[in-house]
Design a protein around this motif. Structure first.
Motif, PDB file in Angstrom:
ATOM      1  N   UNK A  31       4.871 -28.616  -8.553  1.00 44.01           N
ATOM      2  CA  UNK A  31       4.921 -29.287  -9.856  1.00 44.01           C
ATOM      3  C   UNK A  31       3.539 -29.791 -10.257  1.00 44.01           C
ATOM      4  N   UNK A  32       2.821 -30.373  -9.276  1.00 44.27           N
ATOM      5  CA  UNK A  32       1.482 -30.880  -9.563  1.00 44.27           C
ATOM      6  C   UNK A  32       0.547 -29.736  -9.938  1.00 44.27           C
ATOM      7  N   UNK A  33       0.727 -28.582  -9.265  1.00 42.50           N
ATOM      8  CA  UNK A  33      -0.101 -27.419  -9.579  1.00 42.50           C
ATOM      9  C   UNK A  33       0.156 -26.945 -10.995  1.00 42.50           C
ATOM     10  N   UNK A  34       1.437 -26.928 -11.404  1.00 38.72           N
ATOM     11  CA  UNK A  34       1.786 -26.510 -12.753  1.00 38.72           C
ATOM     12  C   UNK A  34       1.208 -27.470 -13.784  1.00 38.72           C
ATOM     13  N   UNK A  35       1.306 -28.764 -13.503  1.00 33.72           N
ATOM     14  CA  UNK A  35       0.753 -29.756 -14.422  1.00 33.72           C
ATOM     15  C   UNK A  35      -0.760 -29.620 -14.526  1.00 33.72           C
ATOM     16  N   UNK A  36      -1.412 -29.323 -13.390  1.00 29.03           N
ATOM     17  CA  UNK A  36      -2.860 -29.134 -13.410  1.00 29.03           C
ATOM     18  C   UNK A  36      -3.257 -27.929 -14.233  1.00 29.03           C
ATOM     19  N   UNK A  37      -2.489 -26.827 -14.111  1.00 28.08           N
ATOM     20  CA  UNK A  37      -2.756 -25.631 -14.909  1.00 28.08           C
ATOM     21  C   UNK A  37      -2.560 -25.911 -16.392  1.00 28.08           C
ATOM     22  N   UNK A  38      -1.489 -26.645 -16.702  1.00 25.90           N
ATOM     23  CA  UNK A  38      -1.221 -26.988 -18.098  1.00 25.90           C
ATOM     24  C   UNK A  38      -2.341 -27.867 -18.664  1.00 25.90           C
ATOM     25  N   UNK A  39      -2.806 -28.819 -17.861  1.00 25.40           N
ATOM     26  CA  UNK A  39      -3.902 -29.680 -18.300  1.00 25.40           C
ATOM     27  C   UNK A  39      -5.182 -28.900 -18.542  1.00 25.40           C
ATOM     28  N   UNK A  40      -5.474 -27.928 -17.665  1.00 22.52           N
ATOM     29  CA  UNK A  40      -6.658 -27.095 -17.847  1.00 22.52           C
ATOM     30  C   UNK A  40      -6.549 -26.271 -19.114  1.00 22.52           C
ATOM     31  N   UNK A  41      -5.347 -25.727 -19.372  1.00 26.30           N
ATOM     32  CA  UNK A  41      -5.138 -24.909 -20.574  1.00 26.30           C
ATOM     33  C   UNK A  41      -5.340 -25.736 -21.838  1.00 26.30           C
ATOM     34  N   UNK A  42      -4.807 -26.967 -21.835  1.00 29.99           N
ATOM     35  CA  UNK A  42      -4.991 -27.850 -22.998  1.00 29.99           C
ATOM     36  C   UNK A  42      -6.470 -28.173 -23.191  1.00 29.99           C
ATOM     37  N   UNK A  43      -7.174 -28.417 -22.086  1.00 33.87           N
ATOM     38  CA  UNK A  43      -8.609 -28.706 -22.178  1.00 33.87           C
ATOM     39  C   UNK A  43      -9.369 -27.518 -22.756  1.00 33.87           C
ATOM     40  N   UNK A  44      -8.988 -26.307 -22.358  1.00 34.81           N
ATOM     41  CA  UNK A  44      -9.637 -25.109 -22.889  1.00 34.81           C
ATOM     42  C   UNK A  44      -9.366 -24.961 -24.388  1.00 34.81           C
ATOM     43  N   UNK A  45      -8.127 -25.231 -24.799  1.00 33.62           N
ATOM     44  CA  UNK A  45      -7.794 -25.126 -26.222  1.00 33.62           C
ATOM     45  C   UNK A  45      -8.574 -26.150 -27.048  1.00 33.62           C
ATOM     46  N   UNK A  46      -8.692 -27.366 -26.547  1.00 30.73           N
ATOM     47  CA  UNK A  46      -9.468 -28.386 -27.258  1.00 30.73           C
ATOM     48  C   UNK A  46     -10.935 -27.992 -27.335  1.00 30.73           C
ATOM     49  N   UNK A  47     -11.459 -27.432 -26.246  1.00 28.58           N
ATOM     50  CA  UNK A  47     -12.854 -26.963 -26.249  1.00 28.58           C
ATOM     51  C   UNK A  47     -13.050 -25.869 -27.285  1.00 28.58           C
ATOM     52  N   UNK A  48     -12.106 -24.929 -27.341  1.00 33.17           N
ATOM     53  CA  UNK A  48     -12.178 -23.840 -28.318  1.00 33.17           C
ATOM     54  C   UNK A  48     -12.204 -24.393 -29.739  1.00 33.17           C
ATOM     55  N   UNK A  49     -11.338 -25.363 -30.015  1.00 34.60           N
ATOM     56  CA  UNK A  49     -11.262 -25.933 -31.370  1.00 34.60           C
ATOM     57  C   UNK A  49     -12.576 -26.598 -31.759  1.00 34.60           C
ATOM     58  N   UNK A  50     -13.116 -27.411 -30.858  1.00 37.66           N
ATOM     59  CA  UNK A  50     -14.369 -28.118 -31.147  1.00 37.66           C
ATOM     60  C   UNK A  50     -15.519 -27.123 -31.343  1.00 37.66           C
ATOM     61  N   UNK A  51     -15.609 -26.139 -30.461  1.00 35.49           N
ATOM     62  CA  UNK A  51     -16.698 -25.158 -30.546  1.00 35.49           C
ATOM     63  C   UNK A  51     -16.578 -24.336 -31.827  1.00 35.49           C
ATOM     64  N   UNK A  52     -15.358 -23.927 -32.190  1.00 34.59           N
ATOM     65  CA  UNK A  52     -15.168 -23.142 -33.406  1.00 34.59           C
ATOM     66  C   UNK A  52     -15.625 -23.909 -34.643  1.00 34.59           C
TER      67      UNK A  52
END
Length: 513
Positions: free
Chosen positions: A1-22
């Motif tokens: 469960x912690x691994x899944x939450x960590x993956x989800x957190x990384x994905x959200x961080x990547x999406x936020x990075x994409x939005x800011x960079x765009x």
């Protein structure tokens, strides 16, 4: 469960990075794909982020939506008009690129011939995403854009087929020319056939359904399903997705309502944006600078080989195309040469190299080096080249013309929708009269402005005439499809009438812009 939450957190961080960079790239007017690579590199240095990226992740998860989205909106008529140039660059061009890069890397860096040819094949596919984005921003010739995008779509599949043949020869030490050619034809033609069949079936299913969410879901299943089915049959998954997207893109929208078309367009624009952004961000995040510095000599040889091969292929094949009476203007040749960026396909193939290939680590470092150079050097200087060649023709007057035309076009669409609602008794009484008066006044004002534009831009009248004729023929085709689906006309009559409309569409001259 912690691994899944960590993956989800990384994905959200990547999406936020994409939005800011765009947003930042839009403000600074730099290619956002290049900005994403730079940010990925910076994050690697700052926080040591290095996600695990595999070949399957890129090829199965990211590539299908990118290829499908581009193919779905590519006009088949426009593609046919430039098919000779595109096929020449995407098939013989890929083979020539493989041989030239392989020979050059073998001669300069001393990489064994078999491994050098594998490297040539994995680097033979172009990925001009940053270039296409610039084209759309600066109103570059539509014909040039079709050639660049069409070559990229077709050479992805060709490069993967050639790569698999070269890799098998490198691992076994045997190469059968006749067998290799047979495999090439079988894998390529088979992938196209599978994709075309699935695209046709999906388009027919969409024509029978009146649910925008289900229709959008079917296109998603088609994009990923075509790849998986073709690959399970040992055929080209990329070419299957390409064929499926092209066929469904031509036939599918005829059975869609305007609302559904809007939803499908929005969905695929978003999905392609996310997939494309993640690929380029991951390029920066997974680049190992230490490996690049340790392999500077072979990377330098690879850069020389990549540029040399592109130069020979573009300018050499342009001579042949001129003799075949399908010439490429000289400024376009310069753009095709410098716009031959490498990206997702090359990285995916490099990551898929097996461990028993002795030169695997060196080839991977060389691939990352070439990809970074083409993105950071060629991608950032393309706008300068376009300006220098005087291919950027979108002036302030052009912007004013398009703005007025767009407003009138949108207003007429809004009026059509309001009229439809009134006909269905949704809008009645004072509400209808008020809205009608407002829109009548607005449309009259926009029509006066458009008349002034017609007088100022005489060529716009002919452009609009071709546009109106094409749209009316498409409406006829959709009406025939609807009549056939409802049983109002028999199959034989539908085929005859549809062929007449298709012939009229094919007879229309291609846009020159």
């Amino acid at each position: 469960m912690e691994s899944l939450a960590g993956t989800e957190g990384l994905f959200i961080a990547l999406l936020l990075t994409i939005s800011v960079v765009a947003l930042a790239a839009q403000r600074l007017r730099v290619p956002y794909t290049v900005a994403l690579v730079l940010v990925g590199l910076a994050l690697t240095f700052r926080v040591g982020v290095r996600p695990e990226v595999t070949s399957d992740l890129i090829r199965v998860l990211f590539v299908p939506p990118l290829v499908f989205e581009a193919a779905f909106y590519l006009e088949l008529r426009e593609l046919r008009a430039h098919l000779v140039q595109i096929l020449m660059l995407a098939v013989p061009g890929v083979v020539l690129t493989t041989l030239i890069i392989g020979s050059a890397v073998n001669a300069i860096a001393g990489i064994p011939v078999a491994a050098a040819l594998v490297f040539g094949a994995l680097l033979s596919a172009t990925d001009p995403v940053a270039v296409i984005a610039l084209f759309r921003s600066f109103h570059i010739s539509r014909r040039l854009s079709i050639i660049v995008e069409g070559e990229s779509l077709l050479n992805d599949g060709t490069a993967i087929v050639v790569f698999n043949i070269a890799l098998a020869a490198a691992l076994t030490g045997k190469f059968d020319m006749i067998g290799g050619l047979g495999d090439f034809v079988r894998v390529s033609a088979g992938g196209i056939a599978v994709g075309a069949a699935l695209g046709w079936l999906t388009a027919r299913a969409i024509a029978q359904i009146e649910n925008d969410l289900v229709e959008t879901t079917l296109t998603t299943c088609l994009a990923f399903g075509a790849y998986l089915i073709a690959e399970s049959l040992h055929l080209s998954g990329i070419l299957a997705v390409l064929a499926a997207g092209l066929l469904c893109g031509q036939l599918g929208p005829e059975g869609m309502s305007p609302t559904t078309r809007l939803r499908v367009i929005s969905f695929w624009e978003y999905l392609a944006f996310i997939a494309n952004s993640l690929v380029f961000l991951l390029i920066g995040l997974t680049t190992n600078i230490a490996d690049l510095l340790a392999n500077l000599k072979p990377i330098g040889a690879a850069l020389i080989a990549a540029l040399l091969s592109r130069l020979i292929v573009v300018y050499g094949l342009s001579i042949l195309l001129r003799r075949l009476r399908h010439p490429l203007p000289r400024p376009w040749q310069h753009v095709l040469f410098w716009g031959g960026l490498r990206g997702a396909i090359g990285l995916a193939l490099a990551l898929s190299l097996p461990a028993d290939l002795a030169e695997r680590d060196t080839l991977r470092a060389m691939t990352f080096g070439v990809v970074l150079f083409t993105l950071l050097a060629q991608g950032t200087t393309m706008q300068f080249l376009l300006n220098r060649l005087k291919l950027v023709q979108y002036s302030a007057r052009d912007r004013e013309r398009d703005t007025r035309w767009g407003r009138l076009y949108a207003a007429e669409a809004a009026w059509g929708r309001l009229t439809e609602l009134h006909t269905r008794r949704v809008l009645t009484g004072d509400l209808w009269e008020t809205l009608r008066a407002e829109h009548d006044q607005e449309r009259e004002r926009l029509a006066r402005e458009m008349h002034a534009v017609y007088q100022e831009y005489s060529e716009l009248g002919e452009t609009l005439r071709r546009f109106a004729r094409r749209e009316s023929l498409r409406a006829e085709r959709a009406a025939l499809q609807d009549a056939f689906r409802r049983g109002l006309i028999a199959d034989e009559a539908f085929r005859v009438l549809a062929a007449e409309v298709d012939g009229a569409l094919d007879a229309l001259p291609p846009d020159e812009s």
